[in-house]
Write a protein that holds these residues in place. Structure first.
Motif, PDB file in Angstrom:
ATOM      1  N   TYR A 116      79.575  85.270 -11.416  1.00 14.75           N
ATOM      2  CA  TYR A 116      80.375  86.456 -10.638  1.00 14.75           C
ATOM      3  C   TYR A 116      81.228  85.455  -9.683  1.00 14.75           C
ATOM      4  N   GLY A 117      82.347  85.964  -9.314  1.00 10.35           N
ATOM      5  CA  GLY A 117      83.012  85.118  -8.116  1.00 10.35           C
ATOM      6  C   GLY A 117      83.171  86.290  -7.052  1.00 10.35           C
ATOM      7  N   LEU A 118      83.410  86.067  -6.013  1.00 11.84           N
ATOM      8  CA  LEU A 118      83.842  86.513  -4.966  1.00 11.84           C
ATOM      9  C   LEU A 118      85.321  86.389  -4.466  1.00 11.84           C
ATOM     10  N   GLY A 119      86.159  87.338  -4.975  1.00 11.40           N
ATOM     11  CA  GLY A 119      87.470  86.991  -4.748  1.00 11.40           C
ATOM     12  C   GLY A 119      88.288  87.605  -3.526  1.00 11.40           C
ATOM     13  N   ALA A 120      89.061  86.806  -3.136  1.00 16.39           N
ATOM     14  CA  ALA A 120      90.333  87.167  -2.004  1.00 16.39           C
ATOM     15  C   ALA A 120      91.523  86.739  -2.441  1.00 16.39           C
ATOM     16  N   ASP A 121      92.601  87.387  -1.832  1.00 13.50           N
ATOM     17  CA  ASP A 121      93.992  86.928  -2.035  1.00 13.50           C
ATOM     18  C   ASP A 121      94.061  85.410  -1.578  1.00 13.50           C
ATOM     19  N   ALA A 122      94.298  84.546  -2.594  1.00 16.54           N
ATOM     20  CA  ALA A 122      94.430  83.041  -2.157  1.00 16.54           C
ATOM     21  C   ALA A 122      95.472  82.834  -1.178  1.00 16.54           C
ATOM     22  N   SER A 123      96.506  83.744  -1.426  1.00 20.23           N
ATOM     23  CA  SER A 123      97.856  83.484  -0.464  1.00 20.23           C
ATOM     24  C   SER A 123      97.593  83.891   0.993  1.00 20.23           C
ATOM     25  N   ASN A 124      96.470  84.595   1.277  1.00 13.49           N
ATOM     26  CA  ASN A 124      96.175  85.403   2.636  1.00 13.49           C
ATOM     27  C   ASN A 124      95.067  84.550   3.290  1.00 13.49           C
ATOM     28  N   PRO A 125      95.408  83.718   4.109  1.00 12.89           N
ATOM     29  CA  PRO A 125      94.137  82.980   4.707  1.00 12.89           C
ATOM     30  C   PRO A 125      93.250  83.833   5.555  1.00 12.89           C
ATOM     31  N   GLU A 126      93.611  84.946   6.138  1.00 11.73           N
ATOM     32  CA  GLU A 126      92.747  85.741   7.005  1.00 11.73           C
ATOM     33  C   GLU A 126      91.771  86.435   5.672  1.00 11.73           C
ATOM     34  N   ALA A 127      92.200  86.921   4.646  1.00  8.68           N
ATOM     35  CA  ALA A 127      91.149  87.371   3.564  1.00  8.68           C
ATOM     36  C   ALA A 127      90.477  86.205   3.131  1.00  8.68           C
ATOM     37  N   VAL A 128      90.990  85.001   2.926  1.00  7.56           N
ATOM     38  CA  VAL A 128      90.009  83.915   2.380  1.00  7.56           C
ATOM     39  C   VAL A 128      88.769  83.616   3.496  1.00  7.56           C
ATOM     40  N   LYS A 129      89.277  83.739   4.933  1.00  2.46           N
ATOM     41  CA  LYS A 129      88.244  83.243   5.830  1.00  2.46           C
ATOM     42  C   LYS A 129      86.935  84.501   5.599  1.00  2.46           C
ATOM     43  N   LYS A 130      87.255  85.753   5.228  1.00  6.40           N
ATOM     44  CA  LYS A 130      86.255  86.625   4.938  1.00  6.40           C
ATOM     45  C   LYS A 130      85.272  86.057   3.875  1.00  6.40           C
ATOM     46  N   ILE A 131      85.823  85.295   2.929  1.00  7.01           N
ATOM     47  CA  ILE A 131      84.802  84.659   1.726  1.00  7.01           C
ATOM     48  C   ILE A 131      83.728  83.837   2.725  1.00  7.01           C
ATOM     49  N   PHE A 132      84.244  82.905   3.410  1.00  5.80           N
ATOM     50  CA  PHE A 132      83.456  82.017   4.109  1.00  5.80           C
ATOM     51  C   PHE A 132      82.410  82.963   4.953  1.00  5.80           C
ATOM     52  N   ALA A 133      82.845  83.820   5.443  1.00  8.63           N
ATOM     53  CA  ALA A 133      81.993  84.525   6.535  1.00  8.63           C
ATOM     54  C   ALA A 133      80.658  85.246   5.771  1.00  8.63           C
ATOM     55  N   ALA A 134      81.230  85.644   4.680  1.00  8.97           N
ATOM     56  CA  ALA A 134      80.241  86.580   3.680  1.00  8.97           C
ATOM     57  C   ALA A 134      79.219  85.658   3.210  1.00  8.97           C
ATOM     58  N   LYS A 135      79.592  84.500   2.734  1.00  6.04           N
ATOM     59  CA  LYS A 135      79.004  83.424   2.087  1.00  6.04           C
ATOM     60  C   LYS A 135      77.896  82.617   3.092  1.00  6.04           C
ATOM     61  N   GLY A 136      78.368  82.680   4.190  1.00  5.15           N
ATOM     62  CA  GLY A 136      77.792  81.663   5.372  1.00  5.15           C
ATOM     63  C   GLY A 136      78.167  80.219   4.916  1.00  5.15           C
ATOM     64  N   ARG A 137      79.156  79.953   4.324  1.00  5.30           N
ATOM     65  CA  ARG A 137      79.918  78.783   3.717  1.00  5.30           C
ATOM     66  C   ARG A 137      80.521  77.915   4.883  1.00  5.30           C
ATOM     67  N   PRO A 138      80.284  76.619   4.886  1.00  9.29           N
ATOM     68  CA  PRO A 138      81.185  75.723   5.696  1.00  9.29           C
ATOM     69  C   PRO A 138      82.513  75.715   5.479  1.00  9.29           C
ATOM     70  N   ALA A 139      83.541  75.739   6.447  1.00 14.38           N
ATOM     71  CA  ALA A 139      84.738  75.804   6.242  1.00 14.38           C
ATOM     72  C   ALA A 139      85.284  74.653   5.579  1.00 14.38           C
ATOM     73  N   ASN A 140      84.757  73.621   5.361  1.00 15.08           N
ATOM     74  CA  ASN A 140      85.134  72.378   4.621  1.00 15.08           C
ATOM     75  C   ASN A 140      84.916  72.184   3.170  1.00 15.08           C
TER      76      ASN A 140
END
Ligand code: TXA
Ligand code: MG
Length: 331
Positions: free
Chosen positions: A36-60
């Motif tokens: 399963y993937g955790l999807g966000a609009d790839a052209s919306n950086p603010e939406a994509v930032k929510k993925i990193f926050a939800a996963k606790g994933r480093p930004a790099n």
């Protein structure tokens, strides 16, 4: 049993609602053939930032962009080599992600600051319907907390990320169950970055040139391996012939231990919690993550996992087991 509100079967209404959530910058978890993937609009950086926050994933750590139409490839990547087009034609939709040079407009939030982009077209009817109705690319890592086990069922996503995801589309159990093969085509030498269901041999046959296996160049001491795809219960590998002796040893020490092994290696008359998985690499890989999650819920002391053949067809499973045990082998 009532279905928790966040999980929806993929009805027309649910898909439409999912598209609206994505357009508004929200997060939708969706099934693919791998995990399963955790999807966000790839052209919306603010939406994509929510993925990193939800996963606790480093930004790099870069994300893979999912597309539902081959025409969209050139909207995300530039300098696309002919071999990439050949692979896309032969394998997409399918469990292969390609690393290519990114288009200038692609946000560094998606690519973790790199000048390349990971991209794939998933082979799952729910994912394809969502992507085609959304009409854009979806950045989607596996829908789990950073370094934990990837989800292969909607309930796995709910239990781990239920609080931070707006909607989970339920497409049942993923048919591959292990993450996609990743091939880096952004430089001269095609390089395998992550083994998966699509093997290097299959890729070589299509592109008619050799694929470099990244792991072969990296000699790392087993204990130094980063824990990834990992259960919370400590786990180690054990060769088939040492299983009875090791299980006895753990039991004598009073440790509550579970065994994950091939069906044909299951130990008869054992009272131990055992997950006997299919004997073939595809079946074993498909069932592995759910087995690890089930065992984790039991809060035992230890998981012993049968070491599998060092054969190319077991490459993807062996890669994940090495990472989820940090290369620890009992002997
Ligand atoms: O099967 C899959 O690929 C699943 C499903 C949801 O599609 N996705 C997935 O995503 O496994 P994730 O984020 O858990 O793993 C993506 C991997 C990471 O190891 C990341 O480093 C690598 O892809 N990756 C993504 N873009 C990259 C890039 N530009 N260069 C190198 N590696 C990249
Ligand atoms: Mg992942």
């Amino acid at each position: 049993m009532t279905t928790p509100m966040k999980i929806s079967p993929p009805t027309e209404n649910a898909l439409q609602k999912a598209v609206e959530i994505l357009q508004q910058g929200g997060l939708v978890a969706f099934p693919t053939e791998t995990v399963y993937g955790l999807g966000a609009d790839a052209s919306n950086p603010e939406a994509v930032k929510k993925i990193f926050a939800a996963k606790g994933r480093p930004a790099n750590h870069p994300l893979i962009v999912h597309i539902g139409d081959l025409q969209q490839l050139s909207q995300w990547a530039i300098e696309i080599p002919e071999i990439a087009l050949r692979l896309a034609a032969a394998i997409w939709p399918g469990p292969l992600a390609m690393i290519l040079k990114k288009q200038a407009h692609v946000s560094e939030v998606v690519t973790g600051g790199q000048d390349t982009i990971g991209i794939r077209m998933p082979d799952n009817p729910v994912a394809i319907a969502l992507l085609q109705q959304f009409k854009g690319g979806l950045a989607a890592p596996s829908a789990n907390r950073f370094n934990c086990i990837s989800p292969t069922r909607a309930e796995h996503v709910l239990s781990e990320l239920g609080a931070s995801v707006d909607m989970i589309l339920d497409g049942g159990a993923c048919k591959v169950g292990l993450e996609s093969t990743i091939i880096d085509l952004s430089s001269e030498q095609p390089t395998l970055l992550r083994p998966g269901h699509i093997t290097p041999q299959q890729i070589e046959a299509i592109i008619e040139q050799p694929v470099l296996l990244k792991q072969q160049n990296e000699i790392r001491a087993p204990g130094m391996l980063e824990l990834h795809y990992a259960p919370t219960t400590p786990a180690a590998l054990c060769a088939n012939e040492h299983l009875p002796q090791q299980l006895q040893k753990f039991s004598a020490e009073g440790k509550q231990t579970a065994l994950i092994c091939r069906r044909s290696s299951a130990i008869k008359d054992s009272h131990m919690t055992t997950k006997a998985l299919p004997d073939d690499p595809e079946g074993f890989g498909q069932a592995l993550y759910a087995a690890l999650r089930d065992i984790d819920l039991l809060k035992l002391d230890f998981i012993i996992i049968e070491q599998l053949p060092q054969h190319p067809e077991w490459m993807a499973v062996n890669d994940r087991l090495l990472k989820s045990t940090a290369g620890r082998i009992l002997s």
